[in-house]
Design a protein around this motif. Structure first.
Motif, PDB file in Angstrom:
ATOM      1  N   ALA A  37      22.852  21.816  22.203  1.00 27.78           N
ATOM      2  CA  ALA A  37      22.527  22.652  23.365  1.00 27.78           C
ATOM      3  C   ALA A  37      22.304  24.116  22.970  1.00 27.78           C
ATOM      4  CB  ALA A  37      23.634  22.559  24.406  1.00 27.78           C
ATOM      5  N   ASP A  38      22.869  24.554  21.847  1.00 23.91           N
ATOM      6  CA  ASP A  38      22.759  25.949  21.397  1.00 23.91           C
ATOM      7  C   ASP A  38      21.583  26.204  20.458  1.00 23.91           C
ATOM      8  OD1 ASP A  38      25.216  26.524  22.706  1.00 23.91           O
ATOM      9  OD2 ASP A  38      26.306  25.746  20.970  1.00 23.91           O
ATOM     10  N   LEU A  39      20.925  25.153  20.001  1.00 26.17           N
ATOM     11  CA  LEU A  39      19.864  25.298  19.006  1.00 26.17           C
ATOM     12  C   LEU A  39      18.658  26.024  19.610  1.00 26.17           C
ATOM     13  CD1 LEU A  39      19.234  24.421  16.057  1.00 26.17           C
ATOM     14  CD2 LEU A  39      18.067  22.440  17.024  1.00 26.17           C
ATOM     15  N   PRO A  40      18.159  27.073  18.935  1.00 19.36           N
ATOM     16  CA  PRO A  40      17.001  27.801  19.460  1.00 19.36           C
ATOM     17  C   PRO A  40      15.705  26.981  19.358  1.00 19.36           C
ATOM     18  CG  PRO A  40      18.032  28.997  17.617  1.00 19.36           C
ATOM     19  CD  PRO A  40      18.723  27.685  17.743  1.00 19.36           C
ATOM     20  N   ILE A  41      14.765  27.293  20.222  1.00 19.68           N
ATOM     21  CA  ILE A  41      13.466  26.616  20.211  1.00 19.68           C
ATOM     22  C   ILE A  41      12.783  26.856  18.864  1.00 19.68           C
ATOM     23  CG2 ILE A  41      11.157  26.584  21.256  1.00 19.68           C
ATOM     24  CD1 ILE A  41      12.562  27.345  23.907  1.00 19.68           C
ATOM     25  N   GLY A  42      12.234  25.776  18.292  1.00 19.62           N
ATOM     26  CA  GLY A  42      11.544  25.847  17.007  1.00 19.62           C
ATOM     27  C   GLY A  42      12.434  25.655  15.800  1.00 19.62           C
ATOM     28  N   ALA A  43      13.751  25.664  16.005  1.00 18.77           N
ATOM     29  CA  ALA A  43      14.689  25.516  14.888  1.00 18.77           C
ATOM     30  C   ALA A  43      14.869  24.047  14.506  1.00 18.77           C
ATOM     31  CB  ALA A  43      16.037  26.121  15.252  1.00 18.77           C
ATOM     32  N   THR A  44      15.126  23.843  13.224  1.00 19.41           N
ATOM     33  CA  THR A  44      15.401  22.512  12.680  1.00 19.41           C
ATOM     34  C   THR A  44      16.877  22.433  12.341  1.00 19.41           C
ATOM     35  OG1 THR A  44      13.184  22.377  11.741  1.00 19.41           O
ATOM     36  CG2 THR A  44      14.840  20.897  10.817  1.00 19.41           C
ATOM     37  N   ALA A  45      17.482  21.277  12.593  1.00 19.46           N
ATOM     38  CA  ALA A  45      18.897  21.090  12.277  1.00 19.46           C
ATOM     39  C   ALA A  45      19.149  19.620  11.960  1.00 19.46           C
ATOM     40  CB  ALA A  45      19.767  21.526  13.449  1.00 19.46           C
ATOM     41  N   LYS A  46      20.313  19.385  11.364  1.00 16.36           N
ATOM     42  CA  LYS A  46      20.744  18.019  11.040  1.00 16.36           C
ATOM     43  C   LYS A  46      22.007  17.722  11.829  1.00 16.36           C
ATOM     44  CE  LYS A  46      20.142  16.431   6.929  1.00 16.36           C
ATOM     45  NZ  LYS A  46      20.212  16.040   5.513  1.00 16.36           N
ATOM     46  N   ILE A  47      22.068  16.522  12.393  1.00 19.63           N
ATOM     47  CA  ILE A  47      23.255  16.110  13.142  1.00 19.63           C
ATOM     48  C   ILE A  47      24.394  15.883  12.159  1.00 19.63           C
ATOM     49  CG2 ILE A  47      24.295  14.339  14.623  1.00 19.63           C
ATOM     50  CD1 ILE A  47      21.473  13.879  15.777  1.00 19.63           C
ATOM     51  N   VAL A  48      25.522  16.527  12.417  1.00 20.01           N
ATOM     52  CA  VAL A  48      26.700  16.400  11.574  1.00 20.01           C
ATOM     53  C   VAL A  48      27.673  15.406  12.194  1.00 20.01           C
ATOM     54  CG1 VAL A  48      28.703  17.625  10.636  1.00 20.01           C
ATOM     55  CG2 VAL A  48      26.475  18.741  10.711  1.00 20.01           C
ATOM     56  N   LYS A  49      27.843  15.479  13.512  1.00 17.77           N
ATOM     57  CA  LYS A  49      28.857  14.653  14.168  1.00 17.77           C
ATOM     58  C   LYS A  49      28.540  14.521  15.649  1.00 17.77           C
ATOM     59  CE  LYS A  49      33.832  14.556  14.960  1.00 17.77           C
ATOM     60  NZ  LYS A  49      35.106  15.229  14.720  1.00 17.77           N
ATOM     61  N   ILE A  50      28.842  13.361  16.192  1.00 16.55           N
ATOM     62  CA  ILE A  50      28.815  13.134  17.637  1.00 16.55           C
ATOM     63  C   ILE A  50      30.269  13.123  18.072  1.00 16.55           C
ATOM     64  CG2 ILE A  50      28.137  11.591  19.514  1.00 16.55           C
ATOM     65  CD1 ILE A  50      25.710  12.507  17.880  1.00 16.55           C
ATOM     66  N   ILE A  51      30.605  13.921  19.069  1.00 12.53           N
ATOM     67  CA  ILE A  51      32.000  13.967  19.515  1.00 12.53           C
ATOM     68  C   ILE A  51      32.425  12.565  19.956  1.00 12.53           C
ATOM     69  CG2 ILE A  51      33.584  14.902  21.239  1.00 12.53           C
ATOM     70  CD1 ILE A  51      31.979  17.527  21.027  1.00 12.53           C
ATOM     71  N   PRO A  52      33.481  12.033  19.342  1.00 11.79           N
ATOM     72  CA  PRO A  52      33.919  10.667  19.650  1.00 11.79           C
ATOM     73  C   PRO A  52      34.286  10.504  21.126  1.00 11.79           C
ATOM     74  CG  PRO A  52      35.082  11.514  17.732  1.00 11.79           C
ATOM     75  CD  PRO A  52      34.313  12.664  18.338  1.00 11.79           C
ATOM     76  N   HIS A  53      33.990   9.348  21.632  1.00 14.19           N
ATOM     77  CA  HIS A  53      34.336   8.950  22.995  1.00 14.19           C
ATOM     78  C   HIS A  53      33.575   9.731  24.052  1.00 14.19           C
ATOM     79  CE1 HIS A  53      37.390   6.706  20.959  1.00 14.19           C
ATOM     80  NE2 HIS A  53      37.938   7.813  20.503  1.00 14.19           N
ATOM     81  N   SER A  54      32.491  10.409  23.660  1.00 10.31           N
ATOM     82  CA  SER A  54      31.671  11.067  24.672  1.00 10.31           C
ATOM     83  C   SER A  54      30.922   9.983  25.442  1.00 10.31           C
ATOM     84  CB  SER A  54      30.701  12.052  24.022  1.00 10.31           C
ATOM     85  OG  SER A  54      29.788  11.395  23.180  1.00 10.31           O
ATOM     86  N   ARG A  55      30.532  10.308  26.652  1.00  9.77           N
ATOM     87  CA  ARG A  55      29.917   9.278  27.497  1.00  9.77           C
ATOM     88  C   ARG A  55      28.580   8.784  26.954  1.00  9.77           C
ATOM     89  NH1 ARG A  55      26.191  10.885  31.691  1.00  9.77           N
ATOM     90  NH2 ARG A  55      25.656  13.074  31.454  1.00  9.77           N
ATOM     91  N   GLY A  56      27.942   9.564  26.074  1.00 10.81           N
ATOM     92  CA  GLY A  56      26.648   9.167  25.558  1.00 10.81           C
ATOM     93  C   GLY A  56      26.658   8.670  24.132  1.00 10.81           C
ATOM     94  N   GLU A  57      27.813   8.480  23.553  1.00 13.56           N
ATOM     95  CA  GLU A  57      27.903   8.151  22.127  1.00 13.56           C
ATOM     96  C   GLU A  57      27.051   6.938  21.748  1.00 13.56           C
ATOM     97  OE1 GLU A  57      31.389   7.757  18.751  1.00 13.56           O
ATOM     98  OE2 GLU A  57      31.911   7.465  20.847  1.00 13.56           O
ATOM     99  N   LYS A  58      27.157   5.834  22.465  1.00 15.19           N
ATOM    100  CA  LYS A  58      26.367   4.644  22.152  1.00 15.19           C
ATOM    101  C   LYS A  58      24.898   4.871  22.481  1.00 15.19           C
ATOM    102  CE  LYS A  58      25.804  -0.295  22.961  1.00 15.19           C
ATOM    103  NZ  LYS A  58      24.470  -0.214  22.457  1.00 15.19           N
ATOM    104  N   LYS A  59      24.641   5.536  23.595  1.00 13.06           N
ATOM    105  CA  LYS A  59      23.266   5.835  23.991  1.00 13.06           C
ATOM    106  C   LYS A  59      22.581   6.675  22.917  1.00 13.06           C
ATOM    107  CE  LYS A  59      22.809   8.970  27.106  1.00 13.06           C
ATOM    108  NZ  LYS A  59      22.798   9.732  28.361  1.00 13.06           N
TER     109      LYS A  59
END
Length: 75
Positions: A4-26
């Motif tokens: 949600a904080d990533l600026p427009i045009g920026a590239t990033a790599k996912i490090v972690k999905i917060i466990p037990h979040s409602r969208g984890e499987k999705k």
């Protein structure tokens, strides 16, 4: 940093999905897993949705869901 904080045009790599979040499987079902690289394409007005590009696919996510995805930002 969260997706949600990533600026427009920026590239990033996912490090972690917060466990037990409602969208984890999705998130996993659409390729949002640790190690995935993405690009922030747009933020909707008033902070409702964001659009990211993963590989050759663009997708929209709610900002509240994006706060559950932790990133390593590439400069």
């Amino acid at each position: 940093m969260t997706l949600a904080d990533l600026p427009i045009g920026a590239t990033a790599k996912i490090v972690k999905i917060i466990p037990h979040s409602r969208g984890e499987k999705k998130f996993a079902d659409v390729g949002l897993v640790p190690g995935t690289e993405l690009v922030m394409e747009a933020h909707a007005p008033f902070g409702g949705l964001i659009r990211v590009k993963i590989m050759e696919t663009s997708m929209a996510l709610h900002s509240s869901d994006a706060k559950q995805i932790l990133l390593s930002h590439k400069k």
